[in-house]
Design an enzyme around this catalytic site. Structure first.
Site, PDB file in Angstrom:
ATOM      1  N   GLU A 275       0.878  -1.157   0.029  1.00 18.37           N
ATOM      2  CA  GLU A 275      -0.024  -0.169   0.084  1.00 18.37           C
ATOM      3  C   GLU A 275       0.679   1.312   0.074  1.00 18.37           C
ATOM      4  O   GLU A 275       0.817   2.116   0.856  1.00 18.37           O
ATOM      5  CB  GLU A 275      -0.928  -0.122   1.299  1.00 18.37           C
ATOM      6  CG  GLU A 275      -1.891  -1.431   1.499  1.00 18.37           C
ATOM      7  CD  GLU A 275      -2.588  -1.487   2.878  1.00 18.37           C
ATOM      8  OE1 GLU A 275      -2.062  -0.452   3.510  1.00 18.37           O
ATOM      9  OE2 GLU A 275      -3.054  -2.224   3.072  1.00 18.37           O
ATOM     10  N   GLY A 277       2.141   4.971  -0.667  1.00 18.51           N
ATOM     11  CA  GLY A 277       1.685   6.133  -1.141  1.00 18.51           C
ATOM     12  C   GLY A 277       2.896   7.020  -1.297  1.00 18.51           C
ATOM     13  O   GLY A 277       2.981   7.552  -2.392  1.00 18.51           O
ATOM     14  N   ARG A 314       2.587  20.038   5.966  1.00 23.79           N
ATOM     15  CA  ARG A 314       3.411  18.973   6.797  1.00 23.79           C
ATOM     16  C   ARG A 314       4.733  19.839   7.528  1.00 23.79           C
ATOM     17  O   ARG A 314       4.976  19.361   8.692  1.00 23.79           O
ATOM     18  CB  ARG A 314       4.287  18.133   5.757  1.00 23.79           C
ATOM     19  CG  ARG A 314       3.297  17.354   4.987  1.00 23.79           C
ATOM     20  CD  ARG A 314       4.002  16.443   4.207  1.00 23.79           C
ATOM     21  NE  ARG A 314       4.621  15.225   4.843  1.00 23.79           N
ATOM     22  CZ  ARG A 314       5.732  15.128   5.183  1.00 23.79           C
ATOM     23  NH1 ARG A 314       6.716  16.217   4.595  1.00 23.79           N
ATOM     24  NH2 ARG A 314       6.380  14.405   5.838  1.00 23.79           N
ATOM     25  N   CYS A 344      -2.488  33.779   9.999  1.00 16.65           N
ATOM     26  CA  CYS A 344      -2.232  34.585  11.169  1.00 16.65           C
ATOM     27  C   CYS A 344      -2.122  33.217  12.242  1.00 16.65           C
ATOM     28  O   CYS A 344      -2.651  33.169  13.124  1.00 16.65           O
ATOM     29  CB  CYS A 344      -3.438  35.339  11.619  1.00 16.65           C
ATOM     30  SG  CYS A 344      -3.698  36.337  10.322  1.00 16.65           S
ATOM     31  N   GLU A 345      -0.724  32.809  12.266  1.00 17.17           N
ATOM     32  CA  GLU A 345      -0.290  31.839  13.169  1.00 17.17           C
ATOM     33  C   GLU A 345       1.281  31.819  13.084  1.00 17.17           C
ATOM     34  O   GLU A 345       1.936  31.789  12.020  1.00 17.17           O
ATOM     35  CB  GLU A 345      -0.524  30.268  12.902  1.00 17.17           C
ATOM     36  CG  GLU A 345      -2.346  30.134  12.717  1.00 17.17           C
ATOM     37  CD  GLU A 345      -2.618  29.097  13.967  1.00 17.17           C
ATOM     38  OE1 GLU A 345      -1.893  28.583  14.744  1.00 17.17           O
ATOM     39  OE2 GLU A 345      -3.760  28.778  13.840  1.00 17.17           O
TER      40      GLU A 345
HETATM   41  N1  LLP Z   1      -1.549   1.729   4.416  1.00 18.71           N
HETATM   42  C1  LLP Z   1      -2.020   2.363   5.735  1.00 18.71           C
HETATM   43  C2  LLP Z   1      -2.949   1.538   6.420  1.00 18.71           C
HETATM   44  C3  LLP Z   1      -1.682   3.596   6.174  1.00 18.71           C
HETATM   45  O1  LLP Z   1      -1.956   4.035   7.269  1.00 18.71           O
HETATM   46  C4  LLP Z   1      -0.808   4.497   5.067  1.00 18.71           C
HETATM   47  C5  LLP Z   1      -0.664   5.990   5.721  1.00 18.71           C
HETATM   48  C6  LLP Z   1      -0.394   3.930   4.146  1.00 18.71           C
HETATM   49  C7  LLP Z   1      -0.895   2.656   3.829  1.00 18.71           C
HETATM   50  C8  LLP Z   1       0.578   4.646   3.056  1.00 18.71           C
HETATM   51  O2  LLP Z   1       1.612   5.035   4.007  1.00 18.71           O
HETATM   52  P1  LLP Z   1       2.867   5.712   2.836  1.00 18.71           P
HETATM   53  O3  LLP Z   1       3.375   4.680   2.000  1.00 18.71           O
HETATM   54  O4  LLP Z   1       2.285   6.759   2.318  1.00 18.71           O
HETATM   55  O5  LLP Z   1       4.031   6.042   4.081  1.00 18.71           O
HETATM   56  N2  LLP Z   1       0.451  12.834   6.759  1.00 18.71           N
HETATM   57  C9  LLP Z   1       1.639  11.891   6.988  1.00 18.71           C
HETATM   58  C10 LLP Z   1       1.490  10.658   6.263  1.00 18.71           C
HETATM   59  C11 LLP Z   1       0.539  10.078   7.103  1.00 18.71           C
HETATM   60  C12 LLP Z   1       0.652   8.407   6.722  1.00 18.71           C
HETATM   61  C13 LLP Z   1      -0.662   7.668   7.124  1.00 18.71           C
HETATM   62  N3  LLP Z   1      -0.989   6.481   6.834  1.00 18.71           N
HETATM   63  C14 LLP Z   1       2.883  12.779   6.503  1.00 18.71           C
HETATM   64  O6  LLP Z   1       2.593  13.844   5.646  1.00 18.71           O
HETATM   65  O7  LLP Z   1       4.044  12.541   6.522  1.00 18.71           O
END
Ligand code: LLP
Length: 420
Positions: A275, A277, A314, A344-345
């Site tokens: 999975e 991302g 981020r 404004c932060e």
């Molecule tokens: N699968 C599950 C169950 C997850 O919770 C996540 C990410 C992924 C896959 C994908 O993870 P990746 O391959 O993208 O690392 N907003 C944060 C990242 C939050 C990730 C949440 N879950 C940031 O900007 O660093």
């Protein structure tokens, strides 16, 4: 990785074959700019790394959920990891194959489970007993069978930012191994459920092999135990988490990651699901912004730009470091700048302590913004969210329009006249 997607040519920063200054001219700022080639290259690198074993890449929609991006990945054969009914709607609209969808999340609601059952998704990644019971009852009432996997929390420390570590017992995700085993046995005796797999995800922006392999070994122990008791799984979903380089991190090469995972798998026949991302999206995008003014308060130099924490959260939320570049370097005065937005932060900063040459009107890019950029944006301070532009060689496509003030006000209603 396609570092060539955002490169200087003759002293000007380009997105593929288009100068970013031209994008700013045509579409305005702040704007997210994505490289088609970079997305494709990252997807292929991940997919190819596992070529010698049956596998499915389920791109994690949360990282960047623009429908055009999902469409592009669906055309390459990607599956999708979703966490909401909204994300499922996006995948379906993008022409994604529902059978290649896995549904993660600790709080799936009845309508979301129903919607996903109706769509015929490939797997529900169940995270609690309550969810399993609810899913089974909906499936029985609709006279269908829900394919399930149990999300195991392997209790390993992913050694990443605490907000994005998910694999410790103290986190809200998944169930421990003993509970997982109980749930599998219960599922075999429950109508409306069909066991297809097991899953785990220990965190995001992982840069070390150790925790990944520890977690996998713990999952495999359970796979083997279940197998010995007659519960044979079709797939093992190892989640996402593969990290990228924002600054000076030393991320794992995807082939190193794949090699270690395949070696740990040994001769087990299960199909592997992933999975990812961030790995697919992060380096494929930048946030393009214009300097409004420069100012000095005491010893500190500020570049006030038209992007802010509401556009890219981020840095404010995780104190994340993302590279800032001048689009047309050469002008302005070289200073150690804090790059801040108009919100404004005090926490509204995009970068701190950067040596840059900047003057009002200059363009900058904030790099590695293709993942968890636009998707985490908000309308704080009643600011419309940025446009999103996809560049492919010398062509650009607006894949999301900039929000207008009318868009922002559209959902609100006036009070009745008799209410004081
Ligand atoms: N699968 C599950 C169950 C997850 O919770 C996540 C990410 C992924 C896959 C994908 O993870 P990746 O391959 O993208 O690392 N907003 C944060 C990242 C939050 C990730 C949440 N879950 C940031 O900007 O660093």
């Amino acid at each position: 990785m396609a570092m060539s997607s955002f490169e200087y040519r003759d002293g000007e920063l380009y997105a593929e074959d288009i100068p970013l200054a031209q994008i700013a001219e045509q579409y305005g700022t702040p704007t997210y700019v994505y490289s088609h080639a970079a997305f494709i290259e990252a997807y292929r690198a991940f997919d190819n790394a596992f070529a010698r074993h049956p596998h499915l890449v389920c791109y994690s929609v949360k990282a960047n959920s623009n429908i055009a991006i999902l469409e592009m990945l669906a055309r390459l054969g990607s599956g999708f990891d979703i966490v909401s009914g909204g994300e499922l709607a996006r995948v379906l609209k993008a022409g994604g194959d529902p059978e290649r969808v896995v549904f993660s999340g600790v709080g799936k609601q009845r309508w979301e489970l129903t919607m996903a059952l109706e769509a015929g998704i490939g797997c529900f990644n169940v995270e609690s007993e309550a969810e399993m019971t609810l899913l089974a009852s909906i499936a029985v009432s609709k006279n269908v069978v829900a394919p399930i996997s149990i999300r195991v929390n392997p209790d390993v420390d992913a050694r990443t930012h605490p907000y994005i570590a998910t694999g410790l017992q103290e986190n809200k995700f998944g169930v421990d191994r003993t509970t997982a085993s109980e749930l599998y046995h219960r599922a075999t005796a429950t109508d409306g459920l069909r066991i297809v797999g097991i899953d785990c995800h220990i965190g995001s922006q992982l840069t070390e092999l150790g925790p990944i392999i520890d977690a996998m070994e713990r999952v495999l122990e359970l796979v083997d135990e279940l197998g010995a008791s007659g519960i044979v799984l079709e797939h093992i979903d190892l989640g996402g988490g593969l990290g990228v380089r924002y600054h000076d991190e030393d991320p794992l090469h995807v082939d190193t990651y794949a090699g270690a995972i395949l070696q740990t798998l040994g001769n087990r026949p299960q199909k592997l699901l992933f999975e990812p991302g961030r790995f697919i999206a992060a380096e494929a995008g930048v946030l393009l912004s214009q300097v409004q003014l420069v100012k000095r308060n005491g010893e500190r130099h500020f570049a006030v730009v038209d992007a802010a924490m509401n556009d890219l959260m981020r840095p404010s939320l995780y104190n994340a470091w993302q590279k800032v570049s001048e689009v047309n370097p050469g002008g302005g005065s070289r200073q150690n700048y804090s790059v801040v937005g108009p919100v404004c932060e005090t926490g509204d900063f995009l970068a701190r302590d950067r040596e840059l040459c900047l003057a009002a009107g200059d363009l900058i890019t904030i790099h590695t913004a293709g993942a968890y950029g636009f998707v985490m944006s908000s309308n704080y301070n009643t600011r419309g969210r940025p446009a999103e532009i996809l560049v492919s060689r010398d062509r650009s496509f607006c894949i999301r329009k900039r929000e207008t003030i009318e868009d922002l006000l559209a959902l609100e209603s006036p009070l009745p006249a008799d209410l004081y």
